[in-house]
Design an enzyme around this catalytic site. Structure first.
Site, PDB file in Angstrom:
ATOM      1  N   HIS A   1     -15.726 -27.468 -22.111  1.00 54.70           N
ATOM      2  CA  HIS A   1     -14.895 -28.821 -21.956  1.00 54.70           C
ATOM      3  C   HIS A   1     -13.832 -28.880 -22.906  1.00 54.70           C
ATOM      4  CE1 HIS A   1     -14.169 -32.585 -19.836  1.00 54.70           C
ATOM      5  NE2 HIS A   1     -14.142 -33.002 -20.912  1.00 54.70           N
TER       6      HIS A   1
ATOM      7  N   HIS B   1     -13.554 -35.571 -13.841  1.00 52.27           N
ATOM      8  CA  HIS B   1     -15.062 -36.402 -14.105  1.00 52.27           C
ATOM      9  C   HIS B   1     -16.141 -35.952 -13.282  1.00 52.27           C
ATOM     10  CE1 HIS B   1     -15.575 -39.643 -17.372  1.00 52.27           C
ATOM     11  NE2 HIS B   1     -15.295 -38.485 -17.881  1.00 52.27           N
TER      12      HIS B   1
END
EC number: 6.3.5.3
Length: 779
Positions: free
Chosen positions: A52, A98
């Site tokens: 990430h 998300h």
């Protein structure tokens, strides 16, 4: 057990599992630090070396993207991309995901996804002016998917509506592969309000580091690591890794930050998103080629007895980190306090290239900035030379494999009975992936700020007026920006290279269909595990396709996001990967928004025309019709000729700017018949269409996809002017591009004739009922 000088005891194997690190990673960390890391330091490496944060699996592939262009001011590497949109205006934009947080806590996961991308925008000195979203869920016949959809849409609506930024468009698709792992991608646009772009690199040794915004709690601890791992049956236990947002604090933060940036007293800015204080401090230091020291005792907290690990890895929302001018610190703190925000000096810029963290009078972490930000590990994977055998077998599919058409009816392989073409059109319109998303976008405030030109669903791309709200200029503003998010994940699953080219082409086509010139993209690469041979091949092939399309269409990549490990594991440890979904967020500029057009027919008797390319495949293979009517996901997706694609778009844009074209709509899911039906539904007008049977199958004429095709209508009073314009430009046409009249706008009915035989005669009212109620019926 590891015993550090600060008595930080931990079980190494357990800690590595928590941080999603390998033993090789641990050995490399020891080498970088020249010592064994304590638990806090290990946690910092865990988040900063996650996919990430450092793109350790995708970085070699991302380097292929074209990132420079005549309008690009800031490319990858900053909080968001920046382009020049003319009139001394600069547009800031980016897309983020998300996904995993939304899977286990849909409302807060989606809400904080909106908040996070907005901070990326205003951190650059831009006022957020629009939000779009790209969503994926499992099929709605499963109640858990309905609940996820409800929660995600509520979260997006809550945050966006409260913070005062319009949600102006987006896309949504349903497929079983997303049942355990929905996708929530949010794109935001902002208009620069500061003289200079605010960057993130720390400057000037001794300058104070200022913490601004909400207090720090334990919510979201380890969120970056959580986002970089697969979802399992125990993922609900990770709910504490999901952040909790407050849009009203975010609104104050927007106004306070823009106010502060305009003073010129903020040297550098970074929002605290993924990996929280760890990432923001490390990136600011690395981008400025300096160091930062922080005292955690000075960080405003909302909970007692927080450890240094929790302070550094918390992803509490609505927080910012600034480097500011020392002599202006009191003025800035007063400004932020006025907005009800916490503001505290928590450290300073230092001359050594390291991040030094103190807590309770002791140094708890001391790490070279390069180890956390610039010089992070890269995982290299071998790319298989040939597509997997199951795909090669699917590519062998031919249209002749379908049942023959008898008396204008065709046998459905899915439902084992015959249907007329009229019935098929209605069935496709009622499929949730094609049907109106009105139930969703009616929950969003699309009109706040009063700059949205078309309501969601009315046009192929959102169009927003570029009015600078902070200026008291009463003159009318004509310039605007168009934006679209697109990806046909079924095509990408069947051919990642062709499917990704198509995603870029469609996003550009949608922007062109409103009359805007495509300028640049941001992308969100949603894929499964890169450790899977097929998963990495899909990612690599997709990046190659995006690269080729962006170069051909001259739409460079300004940044984006990579979300891997999107797969779910059931109780039997069987892994279900999502369909690979590289979402393309395209932005374009339009000099005069009064020239922008929507998909709706405008006047009875306006002519309906079709533009397309013979070189770009037009086929039933990989189509919505093949999946939803016959129950087959097979065939090779259409090849797109990018030169013809670019020409078709350019020709259409010029015709729109010359006020000849009054509506346009790209042909995508469901083919020509569905595109015509949608324009009828949106305008409450009909269409009479005459098609020639120049191919064997009528269902290809109606439902085939591809071909770089667009339907558009010409004002009935400008038909001679249009024909003259067409004649003048015909000399420039490639031989493979065609423009032909296929019908006219009528009153109440969609009527389609093929070779003078009527195969469809449906009242617009009936079309609308199927199209508009499909999703809402699940609620």
């Amino acid at each position: 057990m590891i015993n550090q000088e600060n008595n930080d005891l931990y079980d190494l194997n357990e800690a590595l599992q928590v941080e999603n690190l390998t033993l090789n990673d641990y050995e490399e960390i020891c080498k970088r630090l020249k010592k064994k890391p304590n638990r806090t330091e290990l946690g910092m490496f865990g988040v900063m070396w996650s996919e990430h944060c450092c793109y350790r699996n995708s970085k070699p592939l991302l380097s292929k993207f074209p990132t420079k262009g005549k309008n690009v001011l800031v490319g990858p590497g900053e909080n968001a991309g920046v382009i020049d949109v003319g009139n001394n205006q600069k547009l800031v934009f980016k897309i983020e995901s998300h996904n995993h947080p939304s899977a286990i806590e849909p409302f807060q996961g989606a809400a904080t996804g909106v908040g996070g991308i907005l901070r990326d925008i205003f951190t650059m000195g831009a006022r957020p002016i629009a939000v779009l979203n790209s969503l994926r869920f499992g099929n709605l016949d499963k109640s858990s998917n309905v609940d996820l959809l409800r929660g995600v849409v509520s979260g997006i609506a809550h945050y966006g509506n409260c913070v005062g930024v319009p949600t102006v468009g987006g896309e949504i698709d349903f497929d079983d592969s997303y049942s355990g792992n929905p996708l929530v991608n949010v794109m935001a646009l902002g208009l620069l309000e500061t003289e200079e772009i605010v960057c993130s690199g720390a400057k000037n040794v001794g300058s104070p580091v200022l913490y601004v915004g909400n207090t720090t709690g334990r919510d979201g601890v380890g969120g970056a690591s959580f986002a970089s791992s697969e979802l399992t049956t125990t993922s609900l236990d990770d709910r504490p890794a999901v952040q909790v947002g407050d849009p009203f604090v975010e609104k104050s933060l927007i106004e306070a930050c823009l106010d502060a940036f305009k003073t010129g007293d903020v040297i550098a800015a970074q929002d605290m998103g993924a990996a929280g204080l760890t990432c923001s401090s490390a990136e600011m230091a690395a981008n400025g080629n300096l160091g930062i020291s922080i005292d955690l005792d000075l960080v405003p907290s909302r909970e007692d007895d927080m450890s240094s690990y929790q302070y550094l890895l918390s992803e509490s929302q609505e927080r910012m980190l600034f480097v500011v001018k020392e002599e202006k610190i009191n003025d800035l703190i007063e400004k932020f306090n006025k907005w009800g925000l916490y503001a505290s000096v928590i450290g300073e810029v230092i001359g050594t290239n390291e991040v030094i963290i103190s807590h309770k009078g002791k140094i708890v972490a001391q790490i070279p900035t390069s180890a956390l930000s610039d010089d992070t590990p890269v995982n290299f994977h071998n790319v298989i030379n040939n597509p997997p055998d199951d795909l090669l077998n699917k590519w062998e599919w031919k249209e002749n494999d379908l049942p023959e058409i008898h008396e204008q009816k065709i046998f459905s392989l899915k439902e084992n009975k015959k249907f007329s073409f009229q019935e098929i059109i209605l069935k496709l319109l009622s499929n949730p992936s094609i049907a109106s998303k009105r139930w969703i976008y009616k929950q969003y405030d699309s009109q706040v700020q009063a700059n949205t030109v078309f309501k969601p669903g009315k046009s192929d791309a959102a169009v927003v007026r570029l009015r600078e709200q902070y200026k008291k200029n009463k003159s009318k503003v004509f310039s605007g920006v168009a934006a679209s998010v697109d990806c046909n994940s079924r095509w990408v699953a069947l051919d990642p290279f062709r499917g990704s080219i198509a995603a870029v082409a469609e996003s550009a086509r949608n922007v062109s269909c409103v009359g805007a010139e495509p300028v640049a993209i941001t992308n969100n690469l949603n894929f499964s595990s890169p450790e899977s041979e097929i998963g990495y091949w899909q990612l690599s092939s997709s990046c190659n396709g995006i690269t080729e399309a962006c170069k051909a269409l001259e739409t460079p990549v300004t940044g984006g996001n990579v979300s891997l490990y999107n797969e779910s594991k059931n109780k039997d440890n069987l892994i279900t990967p999502i369909n690979p979904t590289p979402v393309i967020g395209m932005v374009g500029k339009i000099d005069n928004i009064e020239k922008a057009i929507s998909c709706e027919w405008k006047n009875i008797d306006d002519q309906i025309w079709l533009i397309g390319s013979y070189k770009s495949d037009t086929t039933i293979a990989a189509s919505s019709y093949l999946e939803y009517f016959h129950g087959e996901i097979t065939g090779r997706p259409p090849k797109i000729d990018l030169l013809d694609e670019k020409f078709c778009q350019s020709f259409l844009r010029n015709a729109i700017l010359n006020s000849l074209v009054v509506s346009s709509h790209d042909i995508s899911d469901g083919g020509l018949a569905i595109a015509l039906a949608e324009s009828c539904i949106l305008s409450a007008k009909g269409a009479t269409i005459e098609l020639k049977k120049d191919i064997n199958r009528e269902d290809n004429l109606l439902f085939a996809e591809g071909g770089s095709r667009i339907i558009f209508s010409i004002n009935k009073i400008k038909q001679n002017e249009w024909l003259n314009y067409l004649k003048q430009n015909q000399i420039n046409f490639p031989s493979s591009v065609y423009v032909k009249k296929i019908g006219h706008v009528s009153s109440e009915t969609l009527k389609i004739n093929i070779q003078d035989k009527n195969i469809c005669n449906i009242r617009v009212e009936e079309l609308s009922e199927k199209f508009n109620n499909s999703i809402s019926d699940y609620f």
